[in-house]
Enzyme design. Structure first.
Site, PDB file in Angstrom:
ATOM      1  N   ASP A 194      19.447 -45.471  10.596  1.00 46.15           N
ATOM      2  CA  ASP A 194      19.139 -45.492  12.018  1.00 46.15           C
ATOM      3  C   ASP A 194      19.866 -46.694  12.625  1.00 46.15           C
ATOM      4  O   ASP A 194      20.197 -47.657  11.911  1.00 46.15           O
ATOM      5  CB  ASP A 194      17.625 -45.614  12.199  1.00 46.15           C
ATOM      6  CG  ASP A 194      17.237 -45.893  13.625  1.00 46.15           C
ATOM      7  OD1 ASP A 194      17.462 -45.025  14.482  1.00 46.15           O
ATOM      8  OD2 ASP A 194      16.727 -47.005  13.888  1.00 46.15           O
ATOM      9  N   ALA A 195      20.089 -46.661  13.923  1.00 41.10           N
ATOM     10  CA  ALA A 195      20.838 -47.750  14.562  1.00 41.10           C
ATOM     11  C   ALA A 195      19.937 -48.775  15.232  1.00 41.10           C
ATOM     12  O   ALA A 195      19.886 -49.948  14.831  1.00 41.10           O
ATOM     13  CB  ALA A 195      21.828 -47.171  15.576  1.00 41.10           C
ATOM     14  N   TYR A 196      19.214 -48.354  16.257  1.00 43.45           N
ATOM     15  CA  TYR A 196      18.491 -49.300  17.113  1.00 43.45           C
ATOM     16  C   TYR A 196      17.183 -49.752  16.468  1.00 43.45           C
ATOM     17  O   TYR A 196      16.297 -48.951  16.190  1.00 43.45           O
ATOM     18  CB  TYR A 196      18.233 -48.663  18.475  1.00 43.45           C
ATOM     19  CG  TYR A 196      19.527 -48.349  19.201  1.00 43.45           C
ATOM     20  CD1 TYR A 196      20.320 -49.370  19.710  1.00 43.45           C
ATOM     21  CD2 TYR A 196      19.963 -47.036  19.337  1.00 43.45           C
ATOM     22  CE1 TYR A 196      21.516 -49.089  20.359  1.00 43.45           C
ATOM     23  CE2 TYR A 196      21.157 -46.741  19.977  1.00 43.45           C
ATOM     24  CZ  TYR A 196      21.928 -47.777  20.487  1.00 43.45           C
ATOM     25  OH  TYR A 196      23.118 -47.483  21.115  1.00 43.45           O
TER      26      TYR A 196
END
Length: 228
Positions: free
Chosen positions: A9-11
């Site tokens: 996942d990024a954020y």
């Protein structure tokens, strides 16, 4: 058998979503934010996630830039901050979010071990491209996958389906890493071998699925991928 594909996942997992408000609060001209930046950062993130879920269940998709701006408007109004210049600066900084200190080392170790790596994110392609470039981690990623390809937000299984199309292989052979407890849980329900990076020391989500592993940061991911 080692995990050959590691998806992040990024954020909140790779990029610190509080860094935009923290940075703006230290800049000249935005002193009014200094006493409120933690509240703004918290409300901004909570509304951002809520709006993705509401749009997903009502089938009324808008891209993550729109959702992020709407959430920021709510957060600024809740804090009593009416400053268009501040809003513009916060949105600019969101495209330049600071990566957590453990990100580059973990990704580098995975690539050195010959593993495939990627991002699977709610972010729009443009937002993700900007964040990855700002963090200087593009060379360490094989794919950056955005939900815009399927037009719905996590935790729709349509999003997790994107990993198989990009990387191939079986669901159980994907190590999926998220700092969002709900995302790690849903990914486990989908069939990934999921890892919750519990950066904030939060309780386990009360959902039907449980991540296979819980870590406090990304430093243990390379060894975990090698040992499973």
């Amino acid at each position: 058998m080692p995990m050959e594909t590691c998806i992040f996942d990024a954020y909140g997992t790779l990029f610190d979503v509080t860094s935009a408000a923290r940075e703006a609060a230290s800049e000249d001209g935005f002193e009014a934010l200094s006493d409120h930046w933690r509240q703004v950062a918290r409300d901004w993130r909570e509304k951002q996630l809520q709006y993705t879920w509401l749009r997903a269940v009502t089938d009324d998709h808008a891209d993550f830039h729109k959702v992020t701006g709407d959430a920021l408007d709510w957060a600024l109004e809740a804090a009593g901050l009416d400053d268009p210049a501040l809003r513009d600066r916060l949105m600019q900084l969101y495209g330049e979010l600071v990566a957590y200190p453990d990100v580059t080392e973990a990704l580098q170790a995975l690539k050195d071990a010959g593993r495939a790596t990627g991002i699977l994110s709610n972010g729009s392609p443009e937002m993700l491209q900007e964040a990855v470039a700002s963090a200087g981690i593009g060379r360490l990623l094989d794919h950056v996958l955005s939900v815009e390809s399927v037009g719905v937000y996590k935790p729709s299984f349509k999003v997790y389906d994107m990993v198989g199309r990009a990387f191939g292989g079986q669901r159980r052979d994907v190590l999926y890493v998220s700092a969002n407890g709900w995302d790690a849980a849903a990914a486990a329900g989908y069939g990934f071998t999921s890892v919750w990076v519990n950066r904030a020391g939060q309780p386990m989500e009360r959902l039907p699925w449980t991540p296979a592993h819980v870590l406090s940061d990304l430093s243990g991911i390379p060894d975990l991928a090698a040992s499973i």
